[in-house]
Every structure is written in C-alpha cells, then in structure tokens.
Scaffold this motif. Sequence first.
Motif, mmCIF file in Angstrom:
data_model
loop_
_atom_site.group_PDB
_atom_site.id
_atom_site.type_symbol
_atom_site.label_atom_id
_atom_site.label_comp_id
_atom_site.label_asym_id
_atom_site.label_seq_id
_atom_site.Cartn_x
_atom_site.Cartn_y
_atom_site.Cartn_z
ATOM 1 N N GLN A 140 1.119 -1.254 0.002
ATOM 2 C CA GLN A 140 -0.163 0.027 -0.042
ATOM 3 C C GLN A 140 0.971 1.261 -0.008
ATOM 4 N N LEU A 141 1.921 1.353 0.662
ATOM 5 C CA LEU A 141 2.766 2.482 0.661
ATOM 6 C C LEU A 141 3.730 2.581 -0.469
ATOM 7 N N ILE A 142 3.881 1.624 -1.021
ATOM 8 C CA ILE A 142 4.399 1.687 -2.279
ATOM 9 C C ILE A 142 3.565 2.152 -3.547
ATOM 10 N N ARG A 143 2.257 1.564 -3.425
ATOM 11 C CA ARG A 143 1.407 2.190 -4.340
ATOM 12 C C ARG A 143 1.075 3.585 -4.165
ATOM 13 N N GLU A 144 0.854 4.125 -2.966
ATOM 14 C CA GLU A 144 0.466 5.549 -2.612
ATOM 15 C C GLU A 144 1.990 6.514 -2.600
ATOM 16 N N LYS A 145 2.959 5.841 -3.004
ATOM 17 C CA LYS A 145 4.209 6.524 -3.147
ATOM 18 C C LYS A 145 4.320 7.733 -2.060
ATOM 19 N N THR A 146 3.810 7.199 -0.740
ATOM 20 C CA THR A 146 3.993 8.094 0.293
ATOM 21 C C THR A 146 5.467 8.325 0.782
ATOM 22 N N GLU A 147 5.609 9.877 1.013
ATOM 23 C CA GLU A 147 7.020 10.210 1.472
ATOM 24 C C GLU A 147 7.386 9.443 2.690
ATOM 25 N N CYS A 148 8.523 9.089 3.032
ATOM 26 C CA CYS A 148 8.718 8.636 4.277
ATOM 27 C C CYS A 148 8.847 9.694 5.355
ATOM 28 N N VAL A 149 8.279 9.585 6.343
ATOM 29 C CA VAL A 149 8.287 10.655 7.394
ATOM 30 C C VAL A 149 9.212 10.038 8.388
ATOM 31 N N TYR A 150 10.285 10.883 8.901
ATOM 32 C CA TYR A 150 11.195 10.706 10.114
ATOM 33 C C TYR A 150 10.522 11.327 11.370
ATOM 34 N N GLU A 151 10.315 10.728 12.421
ATOM 35 C CA GLU A 151 9.907 11.246 13.613
ATOM 36 C C GLU A 151 10.831 11.128 14.672
ATOM 37 N N LYS A 152 11.443 12.484 14.909
ATOM 38 C CA LYS A 152 12.415 12.297 16.014
ATOM 39 C C LYS A 152 11.903 11.850 17.453
ATOM 40 N N VAL A 153 12.345 11.142 17.907
ATOM 41 C CA VAL A 153 12.426 10.626 19.560
ATOM 42 C C VAL A 153 13.323 10.559 20.443
ATOM 43 N N VAL A 154 12.984 10.357 21.768
ATOM 44 C CA VAL A 154 14.027 10.459 22.503
ATOM 45 C C VAL A 154 14.998 9.175 22.207
ATOM 46 N N GLY A 155 14.324 7.886 22.005
ATOM 47 C CA GLY A 155 15.071 6.689 21.938
ATOM 48 C C GLY A 155 14.152 5.751 21.259
ATOM 49 N N ILE A 156 14.776 4.808 20.737
ATOM 50 C CA ILE A 156 14.044 3.740 19.891
ATOM 51 C C ILE A 156 14.177 2.194 20.611
ATOM 52 N N ASP A 157 13.271 1.363 20.172
ATOM 53 C CA ASP A 157 13.239 -0.115 20.781
ATOM 54 C C ASP A 157 14.463 -0.686 20.298
ATOM 55 N N ALA A 158 15.052 -1.432 21.302
ATOM 56 C CA ALA A 158 16.328 -2.105 20.984
ATOM 57 C C ALA A 158 16.165 -3.443 20.182
ATOM 58 N N GLY A 159 14.952 -3.883 19.821
ATOM 59 C CA GLY A 159 14.704 -4.986 19.092
ATOM 60 C C GLY A 159 15.153 -4.961 18.036
ATOM 61 N N MET A 160 15.049 -3.939 17.062
ATOM 62 C CA MET A 160 15.774 -3.736 15.693
ATOM 63 C C MET A 160 16.101 -2.202 15.551
ATOM 64 N N TRP A 161 17.161 -2.028 15.403
ATOM 65 C CA TRP A 161 17.740 -0.592 15.165
ATOM 66 C C TRP A 161 18.937 -0.592 14.382
ATOM 67 N N ALA A 162 19.043 0.507 13.590
ATOM 68 C CA ALA A 162 20.135 0.751 12.400
ATOM 69 C C ALA A 162 20.950 1.875 13.004
ATOM 70 N N ILE A 163 22.066 1.709 12.543
ATOM 71 C CA ILE A 163 23.350 2.836 12.830
ATOM 72 C C ILE A 163 24.202 2.784 11.526
ATOM 73 N N SER A 164 24.774 3.825 11.242
ATOM 74 C CA SER A 164 26.030 3.822 10.536
ATOM 75 C C SER A 164 27.218 3.177 11.217
ATOM 76 N N ARG A 165 28.094 2.730 10.532
ATOM 77 C CA ARG A 165 29.526 2.435 10.888
ATOM 78 C C ARG A 165 30.246 3.595 11.466
ATOM 79 N N GLU A 166 29.937 4.911 10.807
ATOM 80 C CA GLU A 166 30.645 6.155 11.106
ATOM 81 C C GLU A 166 30.324 6.497 12.457
ATOM 82 N N MET A 167 28.729 6.516 12.880
ATOM 83 C CA MET A 167 28.550 6.838 14.023
ATOM 84 C C MET A 167 28.768 5.987 15.104
ATOM 85 N N LEU A 168 29.010 4.595 14.857
ATOM 86 C CA LEU A 168 29.687 3.543 15.760
ATOM 87 C C LEU A 168 30.720 3.886 16.183
ATOM 88 N N GLU A 169 31.653 4.458 15.362
ATOM 89 C CA GLU A 169 33.152 4.991 15.700
ATOM 90 C C GLU A 169 33.057 6.188 16.466
#
Length: 450
Positions: A140-169
């Motif tokens: 549905q999201l692909i059909r609607e071509k909805t622009e991704c919304v990034y919502e700033k939060v204090v913290g995210i769930d540790a069940g799955m999360w992404a980070i750049s290698r640069e940020m890790l360093e």
Amino acid sequence: MEKRNITLAITMYNRKELLEVCLNWLREISEVNRIILVDNGSDDGTADILPTMGYDYIVFDEGKQGYGTVWNAIVDNFQLDEIVVFMDMRYIPGKNCLAKLSEAVSVNGNGVAGPKSNGFRGVQYLSLDKVEDMLALEEQLIREKTECVYEKVVGIDAGMWAISREMLEKNGKFNEKLIEPQNVLVDYELKMIKEGNHAIVCDDAITFDLYFGAGNSGAAETNNQNDREILKDNWNMNYFNRIPNSNLTDLIVEDIKAEFHVLEVGCDLGATLLEIQGRYPNSKVHGLEINGAAVNIAKYLVDVKEGNIEEENVPFEEKFDYIIFGDVLEHLRDPQKIIWFCKRNLLKEHGHIIASIPNVMHISVMQQLLNGRFEYQDMGLLDRTHIHFFTYYEILLMFQEEGYTMEEIGSTTMNLTEEQEKLEMKLLEISQNVEKYMYDTYQYVVKARS
C-alpha cells in the motif's frame, strides 16, 4: 533510493525454532551483505547448529552476557559494512524495511533509526496480526508513493535498530556494565544526543514480531533494576522515559495545522513534547524540568529550561494553551497552589491543564493497607518521592475549588488477580458513593479548562 550494503547482526537466546524462519526470510532481502549470528548463552542447542549455517557467528558459551558486551564483540571482531542493523531473532523485517532504515541513518544528524512493529510500544507501535498484514501495508505504501516521515524521538526500541558504521566509531563503546539491550541502547543514545545526533522512527520501515506477547522474564526484571541503578549513577537522573505518554497527548485535539503553545512541567527528556510536535508541526512546545542533568540532554531535542514551578520559577515569556503535568502533581508540596498559579499566570484564557495522576485507591494499595502494609518503592503508585495522594474525588475537588471546568477524566488500568477482583466486590459492599472503576483505576487522566 541509493543502495547501501548492510551488516545484519542477529542476537539470539534460545528459541532455536525461530532461527531458520528468520534466515529464510532474510535470504529474500538483497540489501543484506553480511549476516552475523550471535548466540548469547543459549542452553537449547542453538550454539551447536550455528557452525552449520554458513554465516559468521559468535557464541558466548560461558553463559548469557550483558548486551553492552555482546554488541561490543560484534563491533570489535568483524569488518562491518556502511550500515549496521542490530536485531533480535524474533523480528523479521519487511521487504523494504532495511533499505528504509539504511536511508534514514544516512541523513545528516540522524544517529540511530528504528522501524515500526507490533512488538514495539509508543510511536513505534503498529497493529499487525500476521506477516501478511506487514506485506500488504508495504504494498500500500509503495502504491501511494508516500514520502517517508522521520519522527524524532528520545530513543528507539532495541529489538531492531540501525546505525551507520561512522556513528559507531564516533560514539564509542557500549557500556558493558549494563545487561538488558534496551538499557544499553538508552545509555548509548544519551551520549549520542549530547553530541548533536538523535534517534528517529522511520514510519514506512516495518518489522514483524514473531514472538509478540512473550513479555519479560523474572531475570530481565531483576537486570532492569540493576541497570537502572547504573544509569542513575551515570546520568544523575531517576527516570529515562523514551516513550511519550499518549494518554496525555491524545487529550490535545486540534487541527493538524493549528498553532498553539504547550508547556510540560517535569518533562524529563522531552519524549511527550516530541510526540506533540510530531503530530502538530506548527505547535510550539516547551519544557520545564527541575533536574539540570535531564535539561542538559533534552535541550538538544526541544526547548527545555531548568526551573522549579513550586518556586514560581518558569523562565518563559509566553502564556500557554496547554500545560501538562505527567505524574508530577503528586510530587509537589502544594499541588492545589500550583493549579491556582497556572490559571492566573501561565494559561491563556480557556487554556487547559492536562495531567496524569496516580490513584491511591487502586485495589493493589487497598490490599496492602488491609494487610497492614504501605510499602514505598522506587517507581509506581507508592513511589517514595510522592508527597500527595489522590482519589477520584480529591482530584475533582482540587480543580473545582480553583475555578476549572473538568472536561474529561479518564483512567488507565492494569490486569487484576482473582484475589483482587474478589476483594473489590467485598469492598464495594461496604463502601459509600464508590464505584468499581475507582478501585480499578491505576491512574486518572484529566483535562481541565481554566
């Protein structure tokens, strides 16, 4: 969308039956360049099958380790790709999830990014009953071509999360004194925020929790208590709220384009204010916080200033359409005086106070009293820092005496034991002017107009 190679670090503890399901699913996702399997002390034979899987792996055969140790071992022992996704084996990402997360953490200023899921809470929660629901929503999201919304939060769930290698360093090691993954990530995110980066939720990245509803074990609860003491010592804060209080934010009902001012008293790290700002982009949100250590982090996310409302120290020029007290009034020496002060000095005409207030009449407290107990705790209804205690009638009286009109008064509840249900029935037989919900209610949530 620019394709970036992703290292996927999958942690596991028992539940061997999920591993093949998870890996079969991931074979269909082209962005995954490398998979690292990490067994954190399983005792169900998981470690025995990892060498046969054809992937890089780590086995902690000396028993379960804290996740600071686990995640550091991944970073220290492998050459990681440009983007790293840490995930528990119980989650399977949507077909576009990893690519969306990769794109999100590649945006300047974004430190870590998380998806939405049926297994997460707060702004990351998404109602999904089965894997097919996730796939249908992605289509549905692909059909609607909805622009991704990034919502700033204090913290995210540790069940799955992404980070750049640069940020890790840049951000350095994970804290190996901490045990539970969520606490390790909270500590890491606080360091990151102070460096000018932040956590975001990627609205069109979706993952499904295969083990939804399993809950925490007793060991996890114990570890959380130990972790909490370490976090308190490290950051000089008592609370680390990353999840906004939707019971409060839902009481703000405005046009999405409306311009209005909000003050949250005792805003902690600003999670609830960020949620309001996300819902209403033209709103102006402000926080007042007595703890300078919390202010020194929250100020990077929203307009937060240090001050004590009991000393009438509110360093803002404007008046407010909404003043929020999320579990604050019970900590004040004279909460009714503060309600009076807000009406005369801080609220606009017909402005609102929104508050969540613990109910001392909850059946769990009554149960203690009938057994001669009133045991204070670090958190909850009998938080040892509570000064005032409220029932339904006391809340009504406090606002009415200061000239407020009570527009809404709702409640939050929790599951009761069979013994508590029986006790309620007995108490209702001898109580006067009392209804069952007054024993059921854990917290009252109120909206009062000046």
